[in-house]
Design a protein around this motif. Structure first.
Motif, PDB file in Angstrom:
ATOM      1  N   GLY A   1       0.946  -1.058   0.100  1.00 43.21           N
ATOM      2  CA  GLY A   1       0.010   0.055  -0.048  1.00 43.21           C
ATOM      3  C   GLY A   1       0.707   1.281  -0.105  1.00 43.21           C
ATOM      4  N   CYS A   2       1.923   1.043   0.699  1.00 41.54           N
ATOM      5  CA  CYS A   2       2.914   2.370   0.815  1.00 41.54           C
ATOM      6  C   CYS A   2       4.251   1.670   1.253  1.00 41.54           C
ATOM      7  CB  CYS A   2       2.581   3.459   1.409  1.00 41.54           C
ATOM      8  SG  CYS A   2       2.638   3.080   3.252  1.00 41.54           S
ATOM      9  N   TRP A   3       5.255   2.522   1.248  1.00 39.97           N
ATOM     10  CA  TRP A   3       6.611   1.925   1.623  1.00 39.97           C
ATOM     11  C   TRP A   3       6.631   2.686   2.898  1.00 39.97           C
ATOM     12  CZ3 TRP A   3       8.465  -2.159  -0.176  1.00 39.97           C
ATOM     13  CH2 TRP A   3       8.132  -2.691  -1.584  1.00 39.97           C
ATOM     14  N   VAL A   4       7.596   2.276   3.783  1.00 40.81           N
ATOM     15  CA  VAL A   4       7.997   2.794   5.208  1.00 40.81           C
ATOM     16  C   VAL A   4       9.535   3.027   5.104  1.00 40.81           C
ATOM     17  CG1 VAL A   4       7.763   2.890   7.629  1.00 40.81           C
ATOM     18  CG2 VAL A   4       5.825   2.129   6.052  1.00 40.81           C
ATOM     19  N   VAL A   5       9.979   4.125   5.227  1.00 45.16           N
ATOM     20  CA  VAL A   5      11.257   4.319   5.275  1.00 45.16           C
ATOM     21  C   VAL A   5      11.603   4.852   6.886  1.00 45.16           C
ATOM     22  CG1 VAL A   5      12.126   4.525   2.833  1.00 45.16           C
ATOM     23  CG2 VAL A   5      11.431   6.696   4.488  1.00 45.16           C
ATOM     24  N   LYS A   6      12.505   4.501   7.409  1.00 40.00           N
ATOM     25  CA  LYS A   6      12.825   4.759   8.949  1.00 40.00           C
ATOM     26  C   LYS A   6      13.973   5.569   9.155  1.00 40.00           C
ATOM     27  CE  LYS A   6      11.585  -0.009   9.386  1.00 40.00           C
ATOM     28  NZ  LYS A   6      12.011  -1.292   9.748  1.00 40.00           N
ATOM     29  N   THR A   7      13.797   6.153  10.553  1.00 40.50           N
ATOM     30  CA  THR A   7      15.034   7.015  10.667  1.00 40.50           C
ATOM     31  C   THR A   7      14.984   6.991  12.242  1.00 40.50           C
ATOM     32  OG1 THR A   7      15.893   9.077  10.655  1.00 40.50           O
ATOM     33  CG2 THR A   7      13.571   9.043  10.642  1.00 40.50           C
ATOM     34  N   ALA A   8      16.091   7.072  12.974  1.00 40.58           N
ATOM     35  CA  ALA A   8      16.257   6.982  14.230  1.00 40.58           C
ATOM     36  C   ALA A   8      16.735   8.693  14.710  1.00 40.58           C
ATOM     37  CB  ALA A   8      17.408   6.342  14.775  1.00 40.58           C
ATOM     38  N   ARG A   9      16.627   9.579  13.817  1.00 35.81           N
ATOM     39  CA  ARG A   9      16.937  10.967  13.937  1.00 35.81           C
ATOM     40  C   ARG A   9      15.599  11.661  13.706  1.00 35.81           C
ATOM     41  NH1 ARG A   9      20.926  12.022   9.514  1.00 35.81           N
ATOM     42  NH2 ARG A   9      20.436  14.175  10.171  1.00 35.81           N
ATOM     43  N   PRO A  10      15.260  12.710  14.773  1.00 33.84           N
ATOM     44  CA  PRO A  10      13.974  13.090  14.608  1.00 33.84           C
ATOM     45  C   PRO A  10      14.054  14.014  13.218  1.00 33.84           C
ATOM     46  CG  PRO A  10      15.318  14.256  16.204  1.00 33.84           C
ATOM     47  CD  PRO A  10      16.020  12.988  15.859  1.00 33.84           C
TER      48      PRO A  10
ATOM     49  N   ARG B   1       3.126   5.839  17.370  1.00 34.46           N
ATOM     50  CA  ARG B   1       3.020   4.428  17.163  1.00 34.46           C
ATOM     51  C   ARG B   1       1.828   3.481  18.020  1.00 34.46           C
ATOM     52  NH1 ARG B   1       5.123  -0.043  20.049  1.00 34.46           N
ATOM     53  NH2 ARG B   1       6.186  -1.769  18.539  1.00 34.46           N
ATOM     54  N   ALA B   2       1.633   4.205  19.128  1.00 31.77           N
ATOM     55  CA  ALA B   2       0.564   3.815  19.896  1.00 31.77           C
ATOM     56  C   ALA B   2      -0.852   3.578  19.323  1.00 31.77           C
ATOM     57  CB  ALA B   2       0.516   4.526  21.506  1.00 31.77           C
ATOM     58  N   ASP B   3      -1.318   4.771  18.381  1.00 27.10           N
ATOM     59  CA  ASP B   3      -2.436   4.790  17.802  1.00 27.10           C
ATOM     60  C   ASP B   3      -2.679   3.591  16.644  1.00 27.10           C
ATOM     61  OD1 ASP B   3      -2.427   7.053  19.182  1.00 27.10           O
ATOM     62  OD2 ASP B   3      -3.016   8.488  17.552  1.00 27.10           O
ATOM     63  N   LEU B   4      -1.442   3.501  16.028  1.00 30.82           N
ATOM     64  CA  LEU B   4      -1.606   2.136  15.157  1.00 30.82           C
ATOM     65  C   LEU B   4      -1.537   0.889  15.782  1.00 30.82           C
ATOM     66  CD1 LEU B   4       1.080   3.664  12.622  1.00 30.82           C
ATOM     67  CD2 LEU B   4      -1.511   3.780  12.624  1.00 30.82           C
ATOM     68  N   LEU B   5      -0.905   0.746  16.959  1.00 31.49           N
ATOM     69  CA  LEU B   5      -1.061  -0.543  17.732  1.00 31.49           C
ATOM     70  C   LEU B   5      -2.419  -0.841  18.202  1.00 31.49           C
ATOM     71  CD1 LEU B   5       2.338  -0.559  19.877  1.00 31.49           C
ATOM     72  CD2 LEU B   5       1.362  -2.033  18.022  1.00 31.49           C
ATOM     73  N   ALA B   6      -3.221   0.370  18.493  1.00 32.50           N
ATOM     74  CA  ALA B   6      -4.543   0.027  18.990  1.00 32.50           C
ATOM     75  C   ALA B   6      -5.485  -0.136  17.740  1.00 32.50           C
ATOM     76  CB  ALA B   6      -4.947   1.487  19.512  1.00 32.50           C
ATOM     77  N   ASP B   7      -5.321   0.268  16.473  1.00 41.89           N
ATOM     78  CA  ASP B   7      -6.167   0.221  15.353  1.00 41.89           C
ATOM     79  C   ASP B   7      -5.893  -1.245  14.858  1.00 41.89           C
ATOM     80  OD1 ASP B   7      -7.089  -0.011  12.599  1.00 41.89           O
ATOM     81  OD2 ASP B   7      -6.922   2.434  12.551  1.00 41.89           O
ATOM     82  N   PRO B   8      -7.134  -2.201  14.814  1.00 39.82           N
ATOM     83  CA  PRO B   8      -7.230  -3.357  14.431  1.00 39.82           C
ATOM     84  C   PRO B   8      -6.497  -3.663  12.952  1.00 39.82           C
ATOM     85  CG  PRO B   8      -9.192  -2.832  15.650  1.00 39.82           C
ATOM     86  CD  PRO B   8      -8.362  -1.689  15.309  1.00 39.82           C
ATOM     87  N   ALA B   9      -6.837  -2.688  12.053  1.00 39.55           N
ATOM     88  CA  ALA B   9      -6.350  -2.781  10.866  1.00 39.55           C
ATOM     89  C   ALA B   9      -5.046  -2.564  10.618  1.00 39.55           C
ATOM     90  CB  ALA B   9      -7.138  -1.713   9.984  1.00 39.55           C
ATOM     91  N   ALA B  10      -4.443  -1.886  11.720  1.00 40.16           N
ATOM     92  CA  ALA B  10      -2.721  -1.576  11.285  1.00 40.16           C
ATOM     93  C   ALA B  10      -1.922  -2.320  12.398  1.00 40.16           C
ATOM     94  CB  ALA B  10      -2.497   0.051  11.690  1.00 40.16           C
ATOM     95  N   ARG B  11      -2.527  -2.865  13.384  1.00 39.41           N
ATOM     96  CA  ARG B  11      -1.657  -3.412  14.323  1.00 39.41           C
ATOM     97  C   ARG B  11      -0.637  -4.579  14.268  1.00 39.41           C
ATOM     98  NH1 ARG B  11      -6.106  -4.544  18.291  1.00 39.41           N
ATOM     99  NH2 ARG B  11      -7.555  -5.746  17.262  1.00 39.41           N
TER     100      ARG B  11
ATOM    101  N   MET C   1       8.492  -5.457  13.638  1.00 37.30           N
ATOM    102  CA  MET C   1       9.845  -5.496  13.703  1.00 37.30           C
ATOM    103  C   MET C   1      10.355  -4.172  13.641  1.00 37.30           C
ATOM    104  SD  MET C   1       9.861  -8.593  11.204  1.00 37.30           S
ATOM    105  CE  MET C   1      11.253  -8.233  10.365  1.00 37.30           C
ATOM    106  N   PRO C   2      10.198  -3.404  14.717  1.00 37.20           N
ATOM    107  CA  PRO C   2      10.827  -2.052  14.724  1.00 37.20           C
ATOM    108  C   PRO C   2      12.102  -1.809  14.357  1.00 37.20           C
ATOM    109  CG  PRO C   2      10.122  -2.629  16.936  1.00 37.20           C
ATOM    110  CD  PRO C   2       9.806  -3.478  16.178  1.00 37.20           C
ATOM    111  N   ALA C   3      12.969  -2.862  14.509  1.00 34.27           N
ATOM    112  CA  ALA C   3      14.469  -2.695  14.306  1.00 34.27           C
ATOM    113  C   ALA C   3      14.672  -3.195  12.699  1.00 34.27           C
ATOM    114  CB  ALA C   3      15.296  -3.519  15.360  1.00 34.27           C
ATOM    115  N   GLY C   4      13.818  -3.651  12.149  1.00 36.93           N
ATOM    116  CA  GLY C   4      13.775  -4.210  10.681  1.00 36.93           C
ATOM    117  C   GLY C   4      14.286  -3.012   9.954  1.00 36.93           C
ATOM    118  N   SER C   5      14.985  -3.421   8.707  1.00 32.28           N
ATOM    119  CA  SER C   5      15.609  -2.439   7.766  1.00 32.28           C
ATOM    120  C   SER C   5      14.585  -1.856   6.735  1.00 32.28           C
ATOM    121  CB  SER C   5      16.735  -3.219   7.175  1.00 32.28           C
ATOM    122  OG  SER C   5      16.177  -4.321   6.478  1.00 32.28           O
ATOM    123  N   ASN C   6      15.442  -0.900   6.300  1.00 29.49           N
ATOM    124  CA  ASN C   6      14.569  -0.052   5.048  1.00 29.49           C
ATOM    125  C   ASN C   6      14.743  -0.880   3.796  1.00 29.49           C
ATOM    126  OD1 ASN C   6      13.752   2.432   6.428  1.00 29.49           O
ATOM    127  ND2 ASN C   6      15.744   3.380   6.269  1.00 29.49           N
TER     128      ASN C   6
END
Length: 140
Positions: free
Chosen positions: A10-19, A98-108, A115-120
């Motif tokens: 549906g979409c790609w997610v790219v992660k960063t540890a920096r704000p 993140r907490a909002d998505l964990l609470a959403d049955p469609a996204a959790r 796998m929050p430590a997964g790679s991009n």
């Protein structure tokens, strides 16, 4: 485990540890910037196409979640340290926690939550992406 196909993204997610304001100094909500993100070499890179939706995910303990939305600006390319993607992102007025998505049955069960430590790059299924969009302000 089933291999991801183009119809599963549906979409790609790219992660960063920096704000975001460390990724782009002075980045303000509503501003759009092109950002280069490092990617892990994998078959997923062959599924990435310009114009596909992208989310910027801040990992870690301080405000984890979706901080920007946008699109893949170009196909992944070779970078100095490996493959990279250029993404065009608009910073959200407020991050989607993140907490909002964990609470959403469609996204959790999204990969980025399991796998929050997964790679991009990570990804959301079409249903998970729709759930994220439902949490965002109407301008997105």
């Amino acid at each position: 485990m089933t291999r991801l196909g183009a119809d599963g993204v549906g979409c790609w997610v790219v992660k960063t540890a920096r704000p975001p304001d460390a990724v782009v100094p002075g980045w303000r909500p509503g501003q759009t910037h092109e950002v280069t993100r490092c990617l892990r070499p994998s078959y997923r890179l062959g599924l990435m196409r310009p114009g596909q939706p992208v989310l910027l995910w801040l990992s870690g303990r301080d405000r984890p979640g979706v901080h920007a939305t946008g699109v893949l600006a170009a196909e992944p390319a070779a970078g100095d340290g490996g493959p990279v993607a250029v993404v065009r992102l608009t910073l959200l007025p407020d991050p989607l926690p993140r907490a909002d998505l964990l609470a959403d049955p469609a996204a959790r069960d999204a990969e980025v939550l399991r796998m929050p430590a997964g790679s991009n790059p990570s990804y959301l299924t079409p249903a998970q992406y729709a759930a994220v969009l439902a949490h965002l302000p109407r301008c997105h």
